[in-house]
Design an enzyme around this catalytic site. Structure first.
Site, PDB file in Angstrom:
ATOM      1  N   SER A   1     -35.156  10.063 -21.096  1.00  0.00           N
ATOM      2  CA  SER A   1     -35.679   9.218 -20.024  1.00  0.00           C
ATOM      3  C   SER A   1     -36.994   8.569 -20.467  1.00  0.00           C
ATOM      4  CB  SER A   1     -35.836  10.042 -18.745  1.00  0.00           C
ATOM      5  OG  SER A   1     -36.076   9.225 -17.623  1.00  0.00           O
TER       6      SER A   1
ATOM      7  N   ASP B   1     -25.302   6.235 -15.297  1.00  0.00           N
ATOM      8  CA  ASP B   1     -26.740   6.433 -15.086  1.00  0.00           C
ATOM      9  C   ASP B   1     -27.241   5.449 -14.031  1.00  0.00           C
ATOM     10  OD1 ASP B   1     -29.526   6.646 -15.281  1.00  0.00           O
ATOM     11  OD2 ASP B   1     -29.460   6.972 -17.444  1.00  0.00           O
TER      12      ASP B   1
ATOM     13  N   HIS C   1     -27.729  10.141 -15.428  1.00  0.00           N
ATOM     14  CA  HIS C   1     -29.003  10.112 -16.138  1.00  0.00           C
ATOM     15  C   HIS C   1     -29.387  11.466 -16.720  1.00  0.00           C
ATOM     16  CE1 HIS C   1     -32.935   8.538 -17.166  1.00  0.00           C
ATOM     17  NE2 HIS C   1     -33.527   9.509 -16.502  1.00  0.00           N
TER      18      HIS C   1
END
Length: 295
Positions: free
Chosen positions: A167, A213, A245
């Site tokens: 991320s 995601d 995600h």
């Protein structure tokens, strides 16, 4: 086949030829090694197979040691390393978690990657709200700590380093690779970054995204990042079928398998792993795979 021979590899080869010539000129006996060892002194471990890469642990036993949060430049973390003292030095990788997360959210990756012959430092960040640029600087600070001051620095080849992250940590790994082109590899996982153009990136980069995601959608993050990296830079893009995600936050075999293969190929120059990159992964877990094959 497009050459990816590094300056380091060329230097090793030249030094070996000069040393051999000197011995022969002096009337000495030249000790020979196996062709694999002569071609690449950085190979570690047995010939790779799907079974080895898909297992929960690789061929090396590992141990770990904690890093204090009081260190300078990042928020501490955990170092994982092979316990053997007879295999020479190892390449190393620093990994950052994502926004609001700690290293514990990715800690399964530490021993798994280390067990394939790497020293891994999984970091906590200075604050859990740090943005990608800060996480990139912290990844580099962690590598500097690992190679210069850590208790395992003697196990590491400081010329063979990589970064990874999830991320915002994945966005941070792009930042780190762009600012330190001497790195050998980068592996952003579901990366998030407001910067979309990485045309200055020269480090071999594997981006892994999740098809579903909704936080860092592949259409606005992973895919533009990949597309913007120059074609002259070795790169790959793996999109995981139906993954969201947070796919790196639990054990994910396709992710680990491809990460290890990429790190082996570009940190260790180990061409035995080329078979897992070209033509690359397929099957139900894979939505899409792109690469600059052949390397």
């Amino acid at each position: 086949m497009r050459s990816t021979t590094t300056t380091r590899s060329r230097s090793v080869s030249l030094l070996a030829r000069l040393a051999m010539a000197a011995v022969v000129a002096a009337g000495g006996v030249v000790a020979t090694s196996s062709p694999a060892q002569a071609a690449n002194p950085y190979e570690r471990g047995p010939d790779p197979t799907n079974a080895i890469l898909e297992a929960s642990r690789g061929p090396f036993a590992t141990s770990s040691t904690n890093v204090s949060s009081l260190v300078s430049g990042f928020g501490g973390g955990v170092i994982y390393y092979p316990t053997t003292t007879t295999a020479g030095t190892f390449g190393a990788v620093a990994i950052s978690p994502g926004y609001t997360a700690s290293w514990s959210s990715l800690d399964w990756l530490g021993p798994r990657i280390a067990s394939h012959g790497f020293v891994v430092i999984g970091i906590d960040t200075i604050t859990r709200l740090d943005q990608p640029s800060s996480r990139g600087r912290q990844l580099l600070a962690a590598l500097d700590y690992l190679t210069e001051r850590s208790s395992v620095r003697g196990r590491i080849d400081a010329s063979r380093l990589a970064v990874a992250g999830h991320s915002m940590g994945g966005g941070g790994s792009l930042e780190a690779a762009a600012s330190r082109p001497s790195l050998q590899a980068a592996v952003p996982l579901a990366p998030w970054n407001l910067t979309k153009n990485w045309s200055n990136l020269r480090v071999p980069t594997l981006i892994i995204g999740g098809e579903s995601d909704s936080v860092a959608s592949v259409s606005s993050h992973s895919e533009p990042f990949y597309n913007s990296i120059p074609a002259a830079t070795e790169k790959a893009y793996l999109e995981l079928n139906n993954e969201g995600h947070f796919f790196p936050n639990t054990v994910n075999t396709p992710t680990a398998k491809q990460m290890v293969a990429w790190l082996k190929r570009f940190v260790d120059d180990d061409t035995r792993y080329e078979q897992f990159l070209c033509p690359g992964p397929s099957g139900l877990a894979v939505e899409e795979y792109r690469n600059t094959c052949p390397h």
